[in-house]
Design a protein around this motif. Structure first.
Motif, PDB file in Angstrom:
ATOM      1  N   ALA A 293     -27.433  59.742 -16.016  1.00  0.00           N
ATOM      2  CA  ALA A 293     -28.938  59.770 -16.486  1.00  0.00           C
ATOM      3  C   ALA A 293     -29.572  60.164 -14.756  1.00  0.00           C
ATOM      4  CB  ALA A 293     -28.955  58.347 -17.257  1.00  0.00           C
TER       5      ALA A 293
ATOM      6  N   PRO B 169     -32.047  62.494 -18.037  1.00  0.00           N
ATOM      7  CA  PRO B 169     -32.743  61.275 -18.254  1.00  0.00           C
ATOM      8  C   PRO B 169     -33.326  61.590 -19.786  1.00  0.00           C
ATOM      9  CG  PRO B 169     -33.350  60.806 -16.303  1.00  0.00           C
ATOM     10  CD  PRO B 169     -32.660  62.368 -16.436  1.00  0.00           C
TER      11      PRO B 169
ATOM     12  N   VAL C 197     -35.957  54.734 -15.693  1.00  0.00           N
ATOM     13  CA  VAL C 197     -35.302  55.531 -16.600  1.00  0.00           C
ATOM     14  C   VAL C 197     -34.316  54.748 -17.446  1.00  0.00           C
ATOM     15  CG1 VAL C 197     -33.250  57.584 -16.876  1.00  0.00           C
ATOM     16  CG2 VAL C 197     -35.149  57.489 -14.785  1.00  0.00           C
ATOM     17  N   ASN C 198     -33.973  53.985 -17.271  1.00  0.00           N
ATOM     18  CA  ASN C 198     -32.826  52.872 -18.060  1.00  0.00           C
ATOM     19  C   ASN C 198     -33.284  52.492 -18.539  1.00  0.00           C
ATOM     20  OD1 ASN C 198     -30.116  52.846 -16.700  1.00  0.00           O
ATOM     21  ND2 ASN C 198     -31.364  53.441 -15.304  1.00  0.00           N
TER      22      ASN C 198
ATOM     23  N   ILE D  84     -34.455  54.621 -22.275  1.00  0.00           N
ATOM     24  CA  ILE D  84     -33.306  54.487 -22.416  1.00  0.00           C
ATOM     25  C   ILE D  84     -32.762  53.226 -23.523  1.00  0.00           C
ATOM     26  CG2 ILE D  84     -31.231  55.159 -22.307  1.00  0.00           C
ATOM     27  CD1 ILE D  84     -31.715  56.955 -19.332  1.00  0.00           C
TER      28      ILE D  84
END
Length: 365
Positions: free
Chosen positions: A158, A165, A205-206, A209
């Motif tokens: 990612a 991503p 980003v994380n 997700i």
């Protein structure tokens, strides 16, 4: 309630991973900057998990990645063949002749010793895998037609570009549509994020997700760096690890992300490069399970230990073992993987279960 996996009969693969596979260049006992010879391996955080499930645990495994179609890419292919992971979903990209547009990622890694820590130096800009984007892979065909029981990806992939991503989100959403269990290893790497926004970008980003993940994994610092979840009492050097504070962090993670069916973290106190305390915690079905804490574990090559923990843990969960068994499969497999060179495991299921049962290092004849 155990994780509900699709049956083996309706799936071509037990495990599928999405991520970059690189060539690792290992200087042996030398330093990167003084070496004149390098040994070649293949490796990559997400790939290592699939490979471990194939080679150690006998599961049907495949990888989704992209590789430059040149002699270096074919070297990588040859190394992956040895790993036994199916390459039917590998996307081969035409080579431009110089690597300006597409290339194979390289990872130079030196082992540490004593007070000198292990060191990795990535050379992976413009790599084929980093250019994967939404729409490049026919996920409906993979998950809907072929069938996959478990899908794994992570924060290394990612972090590779602005497009990866979105590729992850597309993949995990499609996996869940077809009833595939999805796991994710946060795998925070400061060197990958520093040029694209650092921890702020990593968390953005994380966290986006994380809303799609069934089984979330990480190490001592990953949950803080990637999800913004603090662990009380953790010092800068992660030298004092209190499992109780990690359990509190995990409960907060489950509160913020109720989609998590299981959360696991490795616990490592690196006393020296070759002596680590090594343990792990799993939260599943509303209960915590701690792996046997291996104090003063001798380390030969620490790279890939977390990936081998993940593959052992997934094996335990996939087989419907208890939480205690699953986390100990992971911890034992990770400990064994760190006794040999390279990113990937050389352990067998028999060896893992021997270590779990308290087997010693006496000569086996």
């Amino acid at each position: 309630m155990a994780l509900k996996l699709k049956s083996e009969k309706e799936c071509r693969y037990d495990i599928l991973s999405l991520g970059e596979v690189m060539i690792r260049l290992d200087p042996g006992d030398d330093r990167i900057h003084t070496a004149r010879h390098f040994k070649v391996w293949e490796g990559g955080g997400e790939y290592n998990v699939a490979r471990g499930l194939k080679r150690c645990f006998g599961k049907r495994a495949a990888v989704v990645t992209a590789v430059a179609d040149n002699p270096v890419g074919r070297l990588l292919e040859d190394l992956m063949y040895q790993g036994g992971v199916s390459l039917e979903y590998v996307k081969w990209l035409p080579f431009d002749g110089i690597g300006r547009d597409v290339r194979v990622g390289l990872n130079f890694t030196e082992k540490g010793f004593g007070v000198r820590a292990a060191k990795g130096c990535s050379d992976r800009g413009h790599s084929a895998a980093s250019q994967l984007k939404k729409g490049d892979i026919d996920w409906d065909s993979i998950f809907g037609k072929d069938g996959v029981r478990w899908f794994h990806t992570g924060g290394i992939f990612a972090a590779l570009s602005e497009t990866t991503p979105d590729a992850v989100v597309e993949a995990v959403k499609t996996a869940k549509k077809y009833g595939t269990i999805v796991s994710y290893d946060l795998n925070y790497r400061p060197s990958l994020w520093k040029s694209i926004g650092g921890k702020v970008k990593a968390q953005q980003v994380n966290r986006s997700i994380a809303t799609y993940i069934d089984v979330m994994m990480g190490n001592e610092e990953d949950f803080t760096a990637c999800l913004g979840l603090d662990v009380a009492g953790l010092d800068k050097h992660i030298s004092k690890i209190d499992p109780g504070n990690f359990k509190k962090m995990i409960l907060e993670a489950v509160k913020q992300f109720p989609n998590f069916q299981a959360v696991a973290t490795t616990l490592r106190n690196a006393k020296t490069a070759g002596i680590n305390d090594w343990g792990a915690i799993l939260y599943v079905d509303g209960n915590f399970h701690e792996a046997l804490l291996r104090e003063n574990l001798e380390i030969y090559d620490r790279v890939g230990g977390g990936d081998s923990f993940a593959s052992g843990l997934i094996y335990g969960l996939m087989e419907g073992r208890s939480g205690d068994e699953a986390v100990n499969y992971g911890a034992a497999h990770g400990a064994l993987a760190m006794t040999t060179p390279g990113d990937t495991t050389t352990a067998s299921l028999e060896e893992v279960e021997k270590v779990m049962a308290g087997g010693t290092a006496r000569v086996d004849r």
